[in-house]
Design an enzyme around this catalytic site. Structure first.
Site, PDB file in Angstrom:
ATOM      1  N   GLY A 142      31.231 -52.508  61.076  1.00  0.00           N
ATOM      2  CA  GLY A 142      31.204 -51.157  61.625  1.00  0.00           C
ATOM      3  C   GLY A 142      32.293 -50.266  61.078  1.00  0.00           C
ATOM      4  O   GLY A 142      32.709 -49.306  61.725  1.00  0.00           O
ATOM      5  N   GLY A 143      32.778 -50.585  59.855  1.00  0.00           N
ATOM      6  CA  GLY A 143      33.757 -49.701  59.233  1.00  0.00           C
ATOM      7  C   GLY A 143      35.064 -49.618  59.976  1.00  0.00           C
ATOM      8  O   GLY A 143      35.762 -48.617  59.870  1.00  0.00           O
ATOM      9  N   SER A 221      30.499 -57.123  56.747  1.00  0.00           N
ATOM     10  CA  SER A 221      31.042 -55.792  56.487  1.00  0.00           C
ATOM     11  C   SER A 221      32.519 -55.758  56.891  1.00  0.00           C
ATOM     12  O   SER A 221      33.302 -56.569  56.396  1.00  0.00           O
ATOM     13  CB  SER A 221      30.208 -54.727  57.206  1.00  0.00           C
ATOM     14  OG  SER A 221      30.468 -53.444  56.684  1.00  0.00           O
TER      15      SER A 221
END
Length: 544
Positions: A142-143, A221
């Site tokens: 989620g960055g 991620s």
């Protein structure tokens, strides 16, 4: 075109959120579906004793589920921007049947969650076992600005793989990655939360039938980048026995425009120097009207809604040159300064497709006119050579051409370099998720084929809302079962060997095998011609 850094950082975060927002929404749908199923099946209470007190979860005969377990004290007030403190003991039996609050973040333009968010969920097989089971600890993507452990239903992993799965929250954005001169823990509070969850596992895994001496950390991620970073952290010694890095190599490297095709977009990596992180923190404090020299006291007095105004500035602010990350994780990999544990490492074949399509929807499409300008901005004097390697005539659209450049240059080839660095010192199993008809996880429009985009492997491992969100074909479900088998076999033994599934050779200096994961109707699982398909020799020559 001129863009402020704040506008650029907002767009950077938006790129990550184009896929993770769908994951969060699917997670919410899964919670609602699970609540309905629980009321129909009437699961039995399941009480376990932790080091901090007893909790009551649910046993449906297949999986025991414990939700919303506090693993650290609320990081509020004076504990805002301090390393996490273990949860205080409680009396009685705490309810662990409902997901807890997410960490503060934005979803669809609205602020959700809250600061009191350091909770985790546990899924464990219901059937008794004579031997302790492997523990898998999941870090969501989620960055660094969005996501929640509760969005990832790990029932299939627990049941089919016979493992205990722990999915913790960690602080996000400004709350997790603020750095200021003189602030202890600067830029690594979210990472410290992940470490505290791993310490919690050491103390409590046995209560769920898990083995604290067999812990696999895995993430995707930003969660994969955190996993890779933790392999280089001195504080992680003794806490991690194996690791799985999904789309999160320490060596990922987005040169200008290869993440989002915006002229003036800065180059960046998953990590930031402490000095750069401090500069971001001081800029944020100034934006919120905090006087120089009084930033921390001023920011601690700010309500959450005020801090959210600068939250997206911290999308890539995990700091190295710090006690938890002494070196840039990419440097640590090159120098061999990381935990010598077995590693699975990989990504998706078309990582950039969702980001490039999302940028087009936000008003930044790649066109035949902008393609050469993006090339020049990213590669300077080498732009013509890259244009020749990736001519527009080879692709259905300029957007797909630029997505291929980004997937190869920023994601695939750096991942391969990271695999080589790790394989020189430990056992590595490399993969590429390559289902070209994977669920359209980021809702890419029909005129832009999503392919095996970033995060598209997640529905194969977790239940993210079930069939109402993403339906899989029979062949895809078979692939999902094989992937769950590989992932959990690796957690058991350090080798992804599954009866009935193709063999997975280790990645070595002499045999750099990357296993392609795709359904049988697309050729099935087998070795990928990875370096050639992603033109890694070309990119290596260009950077030398």
């Amino acid at each position: 075109m001129g863009l402020s850094f704040r506008r650029l950082s907002t767009l950077m975060a938006a790129g990550f959120l184009s896929v993770t927002a769908c994951v969060a929404q699917a997670g919410a749908a899964q919670v609602q579906a699970a609540e309905g199923a629980q009321s129909a099946a009437t699961p039995r209470p399941s009480i376990v004793r932790l080091d901090s007190g007893r909790i009551r979860g649910q046993d449906d005969g297949t999986v025991r589920t414990y939700s919303g377990i506090r693993f650290a004290q609320p990081p509020v007030g004076e504990l805002r921007w301090k390393d996490p403190v273990a949860a205080k003991p409680w009396k009685g039996v705490a309810d662990a049947t409902k997901p807890a609050r997410q960490c503060t973040q934005m979803e669809a333009g609205k602020q959700i969650g809250g600061e009191d968010c350091l909770f985790l969920d546990v899924n464990a097989p219901a059937k008794p076992t004579r031997t302790a089971l492997p523990v898998m600890v999941w870090l969501y993507g989620g960055g660094y600005t969005t996501g929640a452990g509760s969005a990832y239903d790990a029932r299939r992993l627990a049941d089919e793989g016979d493992v205990v799965v722990v999915t913790p929250n960690y602080r996000l954005g400004a709350f997790g990655y603020l750095a200021l001169k003189g602030l202890a823990g600067s830029g690594t509070f979210g990472l410290a939360d992940q470490l505290e969850a791993l310490r919690w596992v050491q103390r409590n895994a046995a209560a769920f039938g898990g083995d604290p001496r067999n812990v696999t950390l895995f993430g995707q991620s930003a969660g994969g980048m955190s996993t890779c970073a933790l392999l280089t952290s001195p504080a992680a010694r003794g806490l991690i026995d194996k690791a799985i890095i999904q789309s999160g190599s320490c060596m990922l490297d987005w040169v200008s425009g290869t993440y989002l095709p915006i002229p003036g977009m800065p180059s960046f990596t998953p990590y930031s120097s402490l000095q750069a992180s401090q500069a971001t923190g001081h800029d944020a404090a100034e934006t919120l009207g905090c006087a120089a020299g009084n930033e921390l006291e001023c920011l601690r007095a700010k309500p959450v809604s005020e801090l959210m105004k600068v939250n997206d500035s911290f999308a890539s602010n995990l700091a190295y040159g710090t006690p938890l990350l002494p070196l840039n994780p990419s440097q640590a990999l090159r120098e061999g300064r990381f935990l010598r544990v077995p590693v699975m490492s990989g990504g998706t074949k078309d990582e950039s497709n969702g980001f490039i399509s999302g940028a087009a929807q936000a008003g930044f499409p790649v066109t035949a006119e902008s393609y050469p300008k993006l090339m020049e901005g990213a590669f300077g004097a080498d732009a013509d050579a890259v244009m020749k390697e990736y001519p527009l005539s080879d692709y259905a659209s300029p957007g797909l051409a630029w997505a291929r450049v980004g997937s190869d240059r920023a994601w695939a080839c750096p991942t391969l370099a990271g695999d080589k660095a790790m394989a020189a010192r430990t056992r590595v199993y490399a993969y590429e998720f390559a289902d070209e008809k994977a669920p359209n996880i980021s809702n890419i429009p029909a005129d832009f084929p999503p392919g095996a985009q970033h995060a598209s492997e997640l529905p194969y491992l977790f239940d993210l809302g079930g069939r109402p969100w993403w339906s899989l074909t029979p062949e895809q479900w078979r692939l999902a079962g094989q992937m769950v088998g590989y992932w959990t076999a690796f957690a058991h033994t350090g080798t992804p060997k599954v009866a009935g599934a193709p063999a997975w050779p280790a990645f070595t200096k002499s045999r750099g095998t990357v296993l392609s994961l795709k359904p049988a109707d697309q050729g099935g699982i087998g070795p990928a011609d990875y370096s050639s398909e992603h033109r890694c020799a070309f990119w290596s020559r260009l950077s030398s």
